[in-house]
Write a protein that holds these residues in place. Structure first.
Motif, PDB file in Angstrom:
ATOM      1  N   ASN A 121      -1.459  -9.501 -22.099  1.00 34.51           N
ATOM      2  CA  ASN A 121      -2.758  -9.054 -22.592  1.00 34.51           C
ATOM      3  C   ASN A 121      -3.601  -8.596 -21.397  1.00 34.51           C
ATOM      4  N   LYS A 122      -4.824  -8.183 -21.641  1.00 29.38           N
ATOM      5  CA  LYS A 122      -5.670  -7.620 -20.582  1.00 29.38           C
ATOM      6  C   LYS A 122      -5.856  -8.603 -19.414  1.00 29.38           C
ATOM      7  N   ALA A 123      -6.251  -9.826 -19.728  1.00 33.04           N
ATOM      8  CA  ALA A 123      -6.453 -10.831 -18.676  1.00 33.04           C
ATOM      9  C   ALA A 123      -5.136 -11.174 -17.996  1.00 33.04           C
ATOM     10  N   GLY A 124      -4.087 -11.311 -18.788  1.00 33.11           N
ATOM     11  CA  GLY A 124      -2.787 -11.656 -18.240  1.00 33.11           C
ATOM     12  C   GLY A 124      -2.277 -10.629 -17.254  1.00 33.11           C
ATOM     13  N   LYS A 125      -2.435  -9.358 -17.581  1.00 28.79           N
ATOM     14  CA  LYS A 125      -1.981  -8.287 -16.686  1.00 28.79           C
ATOM     15  C   LYS A 125      -2.738  -8.317 -15.359  1.00 28.79           C
ATOM     16  N   HIS A 126      -4.050  -8.527 -15.436  1.00 28.81           N
ATOM     17  CA  HIS A 126      -4.868  -8.582 -14.225  1.00 28.81           C
ATOM     18  C   HIS A 126      -4.456  -9.768 -13.351  1.00 28.81           C
ATOM     19  N   ILE A 127      -4.392 -10.941 -13.964  1.00 26.74           N
ATOM     20  CA  ILE A 127      -4.064 -12.152 -13.213  1.00 26.74           C
ATOM     21  C   ILE A 127      -2.636 -12.082 -12.680  1.00 26.74           C
ATOM     22  N   CYS A 128      -1.731 -11.568 -13.496  1.00 25.57           N
ATOM     23  CA  CYS A 128      -0.336 -11.418 -13.076  1.00 25.57           C
ATOM     24  C   CYS A 128      -0.248 -10.564 -11.816  1.00 25.57           C
ATOM     25  N   SER A 129      -0.918  -9.458 -11.805  1.00 17.75           N
ATOM     26  CA  SER A 129      -0.902  -8.557 -10.658  1.00 17.75           C
ATOM     27  C   SER A 129      -1.433  -9.254  -9.407  1.00 17.75           C
ATOM     28  N   GLN A 130      -2.517  -9.991  -9.569  1.00 13.73           N
ATOM     29  CA  GLN A 130      -3.157 -10.663  -8.434  1.00 13.73           C
ATOM     30  C   GLN A 130      -2.284 -11.779  -7.867  1.00 13.73           C
ATOM     31  N   VAL A 131      -1.770 -12.647  -8.751  1.00 12.40           N
ATOM     32  CA  VAL A 131      -0.966 -13.783  -8.286  1.00 12.40           C
ATOM     33  C   VAL A 131       0.362 -13.291  -7.725  1.00 12.40           C
ATOM     34  N   LEU A 132       0.896 -12.225  -8.283  1.00 14.16           N
ATOM     35  CA  LEU A 132       2.150 -11.661  -7.783  1.00 14.16           C
ATOM     36  C   LEU A 132       1.960 -11.118  -6.368  1.00 14.16           C
ATOM     37  N   ARG A 133       0.844 -10.421  -6.149  1.00 13.41           N
ATOM     38  CA  ARG A 133       0.559  -9.857  -4.821  1.00 13.41           C
ATOM     39  C   ARG A 133       0.328 -10.967  -3.789  1.00 13.41           C
ATOM     40  N   SER A 134      -0.581 -11.889  -4.111  1.00 14.84           N
ATOM     41  CA  SER A 134      -0.926 -12.923  -3.127  1.00 14.84           C
ATOM     42  C   SER A 134       0.191 -13.945  -2.944  1.00 14.84           C
ATOM     43  N   GLY A 135       0.937 -14.231  -4.009  1.00 14.20           N
ATOM     44  CA  GLY A 135       1.959 -15.263  -3.930  1.00 14.20           C
ATOM     45  C   GLY A 135       3.259 -14.833  -3.275  1.00 14.20           C
ATOM     46  N   THR A 136       3.512 -13.536  -3.237  1.00  9.40           N
ATOM     47  CA  THR A 136       4.722 -13.066  -2.568  1.00  9.40           C
ATOM     48  C   THR A 136       4.434 -12.614  -1.132  1.00  9.40           C
ATOM     49  N   SER A 137       3.187 -12.501  -0.777  1.00 10.76           N
ATOM     50  CA  SER A 137       2.785 -12.038   0.551  1.00 10.76           C
ATOM     51  C   SER A 137       3.078 -13.024   1.695  1.00 10.76           C
ATOM     52  N   PRO A 138       2.951 -14.343   1.503  1.00  8.34           N
ATOM     53  CA  PRO A 138       3.175 -15.252   2.634  1.00  8.34           C
ATOM     54  C   PRO A 138       4.565 -15.151   3.260  1.00  8.34           C
ATOM     55  N   ALA A 139       5.595 -14.924   2.468  1.00  8.45           N
ATOM     56  CA  ALA A 139       6.958 -14.858   3.020  1.00  8.45           C
ATOM     57  C   ALA A 139       7.102 -13.740   4.064  1.00  8.45           C
ATOM     58  N   PRO A 140       6.762 -12.486   3.732  1.00  7.03           N
ATOM     59  CA  PRO A 140       6.903 -11.455   4.764  1.00  7.03           C
ATOM     60  C   PRO A 140       5.911 -11.615   5.914  1.00  7.03           C
ATOM     61  N   ASN A 141       4.729 -12.138   5.641  1.00 11.71           N
ATOM     62  CA  ASN A 141       3.773 -12.353   6.732  1.00 11.71           C
ATOM     63  C   ASN A 141       4.263 -13.433   7.689  1.00 11.71           C
ATOM     64  N   TYR A 142       4.875 -14.476   7.156  1.00  8.82           N
ATOM     65  CA  TYR A 142       5.458 -15.511   8.012  1.00  8.82           C
ATOM     66  C   TYR A 142       6.601 -14.908   8.828  1.00  8.82           C
ATOM     67  N   GLY A 143       7.413 -14.080   8.186  1.00  2.78           N
ATOM     68  CA  GLY A 143       8.493 -13.411   8.895  1.00  2.78           C
ATOM     69  C   GLY A 143       7.979 -12.540  10.030  1.00  2.78           C
ATOM     70  N   GLU A 144       6.895 -11.819   9.783  1.00  5.13           N
ATOM     71  CA  GLU A 144       6.286 -10.998  10.836  1.00  5.13           C
ATOM     72  C   GLU A 144       5.762 -11.865  11.971  1.00  5.13           C
ATOM     73  N   ALA A 145       5.221 -13.022  11.637  1.00  2.59           N
ATOM     74  CA  ALA A 145       4.708 -13.930  12.672  1.00  2.59           C
ATOM     75  C   ALA A 145       5.829 -14.369  13.611  1.00  2.59           C
ATOM     76  N   GLN A 146       7.024 -14.540  13.071  1.00  5.14           N
ATOM     77  CA  GLN A 146       8.159 -14.969  13.891  1.00  5.14           C
ATOM     78  C   GLN A 146       8.530 -13.920  14.938  1.00  5.14           C
ATOM     79  N   SER A 147       8.149 -12.676  14.695  1.00  6.27           N
ATOM     80  CA  SER A 147       8.443 -11.594  15.645  1.00  6.27           C
ATOM     81  C   SER A 147       7.172 -11.064  16.298  1.00  6.27           C
ATOM     82  N   ALA A 148       6.162 -11.885  16.346  1.00  3.91           N
ATOM     83  CA  ALA A 148       4.874 -11.463  16.890  1.00  3.91           C
ATOM     84  C   ALA A 148       5.003 -11.016  18.347  1.00  3.91           C
ATOM     85  N   GLU A 149       4.172 -10.072  18.710  1.00  2.00           N
ATOM     86  CA  GLU A 149       4.195  -9.520  20.056  1.00  2.00           C
ATOM     87  C   GLU A 149       3.420 -10.366  21.055  1.00  2.00           C
ATOM     88  N   SER A 150       2.568 -11.252  20.537  1.00  2.00           N
ATOM     89  CA  SER A 150       1.769 -12.115  21.408  1.00  2.00           C
ATOM     90  C   SER A 150       1.362 -13.364  20.627  1.00  2.00           C
TER      91      SER A 150
END
Length: 124
Positions: A30-59
């Motif tokens: 539904n309208k609310a579900g689509k909005h919340i789904c998009s938000q939680v999907l974006r924020s909840g899958t972001s930590p994995a690649p950001n942590y991976g990038e941190a492991q290869s940090a330049e400084s």
């Protein structure tokens, strides 16, 4: 002879992202579900690649910055999970308790990691 499983935080973040993906598939379309789904999907899958990038940090500063981004995304995900629970989008909402617990544990780990990295940076 039993092989000892090595603790791998990157794997834990990937497993977390998979759990978020599965959650997103269970949210009503539904309208609310689509909005919340998009938000939680974006924020909840972001930590994995950001942590991976941190492991290869330049400084050290870059490492800390990437960890802070992952931490920010986890905190956002925590809020979206609480909204999902309180709104009753997923029933029974108790099934989200383990995911919320994992979110809090990952937040604690990253918070301590940032704190330690900042303290180590200040000592130099």
């Amino acid at each position: 002879m039993l092989m000892e499983r090595r603790f791998d935080l990157q794997d834990r973040f990937i497993d977390y992202a998979v759990r978020i993906i599965r959650l997103s598939e269970a949210i009503p379309e539904n309208k609310a579900g689509k909005h919340i789904c998009s938000q939680v999907l974006r924020s909840g899958t972001s930590p994995a690649p950001n942590y991976g990038e941190a492991q290869s940090a330049e400084s050290k500063a870059d490492f800390i910055h990437k960890l802070k981004i992952a931490l920010k995304e986890l905190r956002e995900t925590e809020i979206w999970l609480k909204i999902i629970i309180r709104s009753g989008l997923i029933k029974p909402s108790e099934q989200l308790s383990p995911l919320l617990q994992e979110t809090n544990e990952l937040i604690s780990i990253l918070f301590k990691s940032v704190e330690t990295a900042q303290n180590n940076q200040e000592r130099k």
